[in-house]
Design an enzyme around this catalytic site. Structure first.
Site, mmCIF file in Angstrom:
data_model
loop_
_atom_site.group_PDB
_atom_site.id
_atom_site.type_symbol
_atom_site.label_atom_id
_atom_site.label_comp_id
_atom_site.label_asym_id
_atom_site.label_seq_id
_atom_site.Cartn_x
_atom_site.Cartn_y
_atom_site.Cartn_z
ATOM 1 C CB SER A 73 -7.608 -50.301 19.914
ATOM 2 O OG SER A 73 -8.033 -49.745 18.691
ATOM 3 C CE LYS A 91 -11.288 -47.624 19.962
ATOM 4 N NZ LYS A 91 -10.069 -47.975 19.221
ATOM 5 C CB SER A 144 -12.181 -51.878 19.222
ATOM 6 O OG SER A 144 -10.968 -51.161 19.177
#
Length: 540
Positions: free
Chosen positions: A202, A205, A379
């Site tokens: 993640s 991102k 997230s």
């Protein structure tokens, strides 16, 4: 800036109070330890602080207790200014979910004077009670010394001695890479395999956020609308790719499907229409909607028309069972809202609004900066995939998984970032074939603080705060709570952490750690220890 998803702060107040009690004594000790440096650092760092104040989003938090300034003043020079603001019982957000630092900064543009300790600064109260209350604190610079005006640049050898053993921990698996960058100068201070591309999970991102902000701008809004085809009475619900569109009764500042139905029904009645053919248009995006991981509680099919991220429960973040067809689900809900206004519709089906269609009504998302902050703090995979596709649309690329990945890479290359070895298969990091380097992640964070790129600032302001917000809420509660701000990344055998920290010499550092540990909990703890060590480093 309003961040509605952070309203649960009030429920977390008892937890914050306990953590504040644990951290405050350390801040007091830190203040005493660095007091002799204060006068020297203030003189030496003044010009740099002024420059960085224009570069970084203001972080000076309001206070409610008269003595809190004592902790804040000492902690600023020690690089703990962020912790001092966060650990107050009021928290970094007020009861409406607004970031107090941003609110105070905006207010400072209108008038001088500091925080008034919880009283209403606009009221005219000359009573004895008001006279005996604490006076407003004096005005202060919007960015404190800790955000770049430190007393010395960390030495590479000192960082290597500190971080090397921590990054060699067996919990981090067979391979781990790292990079540390001085945000004020953009200079890399430490690197270990920093140019080697690994699966980032993640932390992807961060790249998606920067690319979307660069392509669209922080003020861009995503619009969902209705249009009426002439002569056919076909009403088309047109999806604009807004992942935060909500069908719930309380929209909490997000675009409301109910409000769109209200305005559409009113427009139809003005045209003396009580019965229409209802269609929906999701053609803004292309290609398959289903992520390569398949149906998954972490992500709905990526459709240009969706309500509440296709969630089948009342959650607004985290995992949830999703509807198989978000566009059909949103259109069915829209039809029921129209029925509440006496508008009869056919069962909705897919279509495409023509250029001849007459606009009826529209609702728009909050600014893109707000969507980016929500994505990074929680997230949020759904927002990430939509921002990736929006980047493709803005770049003229095909708005599918492949096109979105290419558009992200192209935007980062335009920003002059080191994209060699990077490969974007999605915007969320759920795809294990994504590849990023620690060099790229730290360069992204440093670029977000660059005064020539203010549009990227939400990349920094959206990072979770250790021990307090988002995916770091339950981490660092006995370590660098409030000091580390970072995006996490976790897949099986993948553990990463990238963000910012202020060290003991007052330098704002960007860091990125990528690793391959199999034991997720153990790897997370190892990364947290490493970030905490960086925060405690006086390596200048």
């Amino acid at each position: 800036m309003v961040v509605p998803e952070l309203r649960p702060w009030r429920a977390a107040r008892p937890h914050v109070t306990r953590v504040a009690g644990a951290v405050r004594p350390r801040l007091a000790r830190a203040a005493e330890a660095v007091r002799p440096r204060l006068a020297r650092a203030a003189t030496a760092a003044g010009p740099r602080v002024a420059r960085l104040a224009r570069a970084v989003s203001p972080q000076a938090a309001r206070t409610r207790k008269p003595k809190t300034w004592q902790y804040t003043a000492g902690a600023a020079t020690a690089g703990l200014a962020l912790a001092a603001g966060v650990v107050t019982a009021a928290g970094p957000w007020d009861s409406t979910g607004q970031r107090t630092a941003e609110r105070d900064w905006a207010a400072a543009q209108e008038r001088t004077g500091g925080a008034d300790h919880g009283r209403n600064a606009d009221r005219s109260d000359t009573s004895d009670t008001a006279a005996g209350a604490p006076r407003p604190a004096p005005s202060a610079a919007s960015v404190l010394t800790g955000l770049g005006g430190g007393t010395g640049t960390p030495r590479s050898d000192a960082l290597a001695d500190l971080l090397g053993p921590l990054l060699d921990a067996p919990e981090l698996g067979d391979r781990s890479t790292a990079a540390i960058v001085d945000v004020a100068t953009g200079k890399r201070l430490y690197g270990d395999g920093a140019a080697e591309a690994l699966t980032p999970a993640s932390t992807t991102k961060i790249a998606t956020a920067a690319a979307a902000l660069a392509a669209l701008g922080p003020d861009h809004r995503l619009t969902t609308r209705t249009a009426l085809e002439p002569d056919t009475r076909e009403l088309v619900l047109v999806g604009g790719g807004d992942p935060t569109l909500t069908a719930r009764k309380k929209a909490d500042g997000w675009a409301s499907l109910r409000e769109l139905a209200d305005a559409t029904a009113e427009a139809l009645k003005k045209r003396d229409l009580r019965e229409v053919t209802l269609s929906y248009d999701k053609t803004l995006y292309a290609g398959p909607e289903l992520h390569p991981i398949g149906r998954n509680v972490n992500l709905a099919p990526v459709s240009a028309l969706t309500a509440d991220e296709g969630r089948t429960d009342d959650s607004t973040s985290g995992t949830a069972i999703r509807v198989p067809d978000p566009a059909q689900d949103a259109a069915d809900k829209f039809a029921s809202f129209l029925a509440d206004h006496g508008i009869k519709t056919t069962s909705p089906g897919p279509s495409k609004a023509t250029n001849r269609a007459e606009p009826l009504a529209e609702v728009s998302s909050p600014p893109l900066s707000t969507l980016v902050e929500r994505m990074l703090t929680n997230s949020d995979n759904d927002i990430a995939e939509h921002l990736a596709r929006q980047t493709a649309v803005a770049s003229g690329a095909r708005a599918d998984f492949d096109g979105a990945g290419e558009a992200i890479a192209a935007q980062l290359k335009k920003l002059g970032l080191p994209v060699t070895g990077a490969d974007f298969k999605d915007g969320s990091g759920l795809n294990r074939d994504d590849k990023l380097t620690a060099d790229l992640l730290t360069a992204l964070l440093a670029k977000a603080a660059d005064p020539t790129h203010p549009e990227l600032r939400p990349v920094l302001t959206g990072l979770p705060v250790a021990g307090f917000t988002g995916t770091l809420t339950s981490r660092y509660t006995d370590g660098a709570a409030g000091v580390v701000r970072a995006k996490t990344g976790t897949l099986h055998g993948v553990n990463s952490l990238a963000g910012t920290v202020v060290d003991q010499d007052g330098r704002l550092l960007a860091f990125a750690f990528l690793s391959t540990g199999e034991d997720t909990e153990a790897a997370r703890a190892a990364l947290d220890r490493t970030a905490t060590a960086l925060a405690s480093c006086g390596c200048g």
